[in-house]
Design a protein around this motif. Structure first.
Motif, mmCIF file in Angstrom:
data_model
loop_
_atom_site.group_PDB
_atom_site.id
_atom_site.type_symbol
_atom_site.label_atom_id
_atom_site.label_comp_id
_atom_site.label_asym_id
_atom_site.label_seq_id
_atom_site.Cartn_x
_atom_site.Cartn_y
_atom_site.Cartn_z
ATOM 1 N N PHE A 8 -4.084 -6.695 3.964
ATOM 2 C CA PHE A 8 -3.730 -7.899 3.219
ATOM 3 C C PHE A 8 -4.817 -8.960 3.353
ATOM 4 O O PHE A 8 -5.133 -9.667 2.395
ATOM 5 C CB PHE A 8 -2.394 -8.457 3.699
ATOM 6 C CG PHE A 8 -1.191 -7.662 3.274
ATOM 7 C CD1 PHE A 8 -1.302 -6.509 2.506
ATOM 8 C CD2 PHE A 8 0.071 -8.060 3.648
ATOM 9 C CE1 PHE A 8 -0.197 -5.781 2.119
ATOM 10 C CE2 PHE A 8 1.194 -7.344 3.267
ATOM 11 C CZ PHE A 8 1.063 -6.206 2.498
ATOM 12 N N SER A 9 -5.394 -9.083 4.533
ATOM 13 C CA SER A 9 -6.456 -10.074 4.747
ATOM 14 C C SER A 9 -7.685 -9.743 3.911
ATOM 15 O O SER A 9 -8.301 -10.631 3.317
ATOM 16 C CB SER A 9 -6.829 -10.147 6.226
ATOM 17 O OG SER A 9 -5.731 -10.582 6.981
ATOM 18 N N ARG A 10 -8.066 -8.466 3.863
ATOM 19 C CA ARG A 10 -9.215 -8.058 3.037
ATOM 20 C C ARG A 10 -8.959 -8.340 1.564
ATOM 21 O O ARG A 10 -9.826 -8.845 0.852
ATOM 22 C CB ARG A 10 -9.509 -6.574 3.239
ATOM 23 C CG ARG A 10 -10.281 -6.252 4.483
ATOM 24 C CD ARG A 10 -10.811 -4.825 4.454
ATOM 25 N NE ARG A 10 -9.783 -3.836 4.163
ATOM 26 C CZ ARG A 10 -9.076 -3.177 5.067
ATOM 27 N NH1 ARG A 10 -9.294 -3.400 6.360
ATOM 28 N NH2 ARG A 10 -8.171 -2.294 4.721
ATOM 29 N N LEU A 11 -7.752 -8.029 1.108
ATOM 30 C CA LEU A 11 -7.405 -8.263 -0.285
ATOM 31 C C LEU A 11 -7.455 -9.742 -0.624
ATOM 32 O O LEU A 11 -8.037 -10.143 -1.638
ATOM 33 C CB LEU A 11 -6.006 -7.702 -0.570
ATOM 34 C CG LEU A 11 -5.446 -7.943 -1.965
ATOM 35 C CD1 LEU A 11 -6.303 -7.240 -3.009
ATOM 36 C CD2 LEU A 11 -4.005 -7.460 -2.037
ATOM 37 N N ASP A 13 1.500 -17.253 4.135
ATOM 38 C CA ASP A 13 2.595 -17.611 3.225
ATOM 39 C C ASP A 13 3.384 -16.376 2.806
ATOM 40 O O ASP A 13 4.611 -16.398 2.743
ATOM 41 C CB ASP A 13 2.053 -18.325 1.983
ATOM 42 C CG ASP A 13 1.568 -19.732 2.273
ATOM 43 O OD1 ASP A 13 1.923 -20.281 3.338
ATOM 44 O OD2 ASP A 13 0.827 -20.278 1.437
ATOM 45 N N VAL A 14 2.679 -15.306 2.518
ATOM 46 C CA VAL A 14 3.342 -14.065 2.108
ATOM 47 C C VAL A 14 4.214 -13.531 3.240
ATOM 48 O O VAL A 14 5.370 -13.162 3.014
ATOM 49 C CB VAL A 14 2.305 -13.012 1.663
ATOM 50 C CG1 VAL A 14 2.931 -11.632 1.543
ATOM 51 C CG2 VAL A 14 1.669 -13.435 0.354
ATOM 52 N N ARG A 66 1.202 -6.480 -1.225
ATOM 53 C CA ARG A 66 -0.077 -6.618 -1.939
ATOM 54 C C ARG A 66 0.075 -7.481 -3.180
ATOM 55 O O ARG A 66 -0.742 -8.358 -3.446
ATOM 56 C CB ARG A 66 -0.620 -5.235 -2.323
ATOM 57 C CG ARG A 66 -1.291 -4.504 -1.200
ATOM 58 C CD ARG A 66 -2.097 -3.322 -1.709
ATOM 59 N NE ARG A 66 -1.310 -2.398 -2.512
ATOM 60 C CZ ARG A 66 -0.750 -1.286 -2.055
ATOM 61 N NH1 ARG A 66 -0.891 -0.948 -0.792
ATOM 62 N NH2 ARG A 66 -0.060 -0.493 -2.856
ATOM 63 N N THR A 67 1.139 -7.242 -3.932
ATOM 64 C CA THR A 67 1.391 -8.050 -5.125
ATOM 65 C C THR A 67 1.635 -9.507 -4.745
ATOM 66 O O THR A 67 1.125 -10.429 -5.394
ATOM 67 C CB THR A 67 2.605 -7.495 -5.898
ATOM 68 O OG1 THR A 67 2.349 -6.130 -6.224
ATOM 69 C CG2 THR A 67 2.860 -8.285 -7.156
ATOM 70 N N ALA A 68 2.382 -9.724 -3.681
ATOM 71 C CA ALA A 68 2.665 -11.088 -3.234
ATOM 72 C C ALA A 68 1.390 -11.800 -2.781
ATOM 73 O O ALA A 68 1.213 -12.997 -3.039
ATOM 74 C CB ALA A 68 3.690 -11.066 -2.103
ATOM 75 N N VAL A 69 0.478 -11.082 -2.113
ATOM 76 C CA VAL A 69 -0.787 -11.684 -1.682
ATOM 77 C C VAL A 69 -1.610 -12.093 -2.900
ATOM 78 O O VAL A 69 -2.158 -13.196 -2.953
ATOM 79 C CB VAL A 69 -1.584 -10.711 -0.783
ATOM 80 C CG1 VAL A 69 -3.004 -11.191 -0.581
ATOM 81 C CG2 VAL A 69 -0.893 -10.547 0.563
ATOM 82 N N LYS A 70 -1.690 -11.220 -3.885
ATOM 83 C CA LYS A 70 -2.445 -11.548 -5.102
ATOM 84 C C LYS A 70 -1.890 -12.801 -5.767
ATOM 85 O O LYS A 70 -2.636 -13.692 -6.176
ATOM 86 C CB LYS A 70 -2.397 -10.384 -6.088
ATOM 87 C CG LYS A 70 -3.157 -9.164 -5.640
ATOM 88 C CD LYS A 70 -2.966 -8.025 -6.626
ATOM 89 C CE LYS A 70 -3.562 -6.736 -6.119
ATOM 90 N NZ LYS A 70 -3.278 -5.609 -7.011
#
Length: 123
Positions: free
Chosen positions: A21-24, A41-42, A65-69
């Motif tokens: 998640f951090s890389r994304l 936040d995610v 992943r979607t939430a991070v984006k």
């Protein structure tokens, strides 16, 4: 049979996905601090809805992943509305308690004097 501690599943999920998640987020945001904020936040939002999310049939990693984006996009939209104004003079340096450094030293000296005036047992 012992019951798992509440949040144990969430903790293992975070440990498994934090790097990805951090890389994304870093790839999208371009800024380390914004990326870290988005990932935090995610995780906060996922923790609040953890029971609902684990009851569903979908992949938690895909959801994350979607939430991070989306969190990175939201931050970009929020920051786009902010107007950055350069500051010509820096403010006076403050101590850790929020008082200017000179005032903090005066307060500290006063406290030391008051403590010295106490009887030995009260110090």
């Amino acid at each position: 049979m012992s019951e798992a501690a509440p949040g144990a599943d969430f903790e293992s999920f975070v440990l498994e996905t934090i790097e990805a998640f951090s890389r994304l987020a870093r790839a999208q945001a371009g800024d380390l601090h914004s990326a870290q904020d988005a990932v935090q936040d995610v995780y906060l939002n996922m923790y609040r809805r953890w029971d609902f999310l684990t009851a569903g049939q979908g992949s938690l990693t895909a959801y994350g992943r979607t939430a991070v984006k989306r969190a990175v996009i939201d931050q970009f939209r929020r920051n786009k509305r902010m107007v950055m104004v350069p500051v010509h003079e820096l403010p006076e340096k403050e101590s850790g308690i929020g008082a200017p450094e000179a005032a903090y030293e005066m307060i500290k000296e006063g406290i030391d004097e008051l403590v010295e005036s106490l009887p030995e047992r009260q110090r």
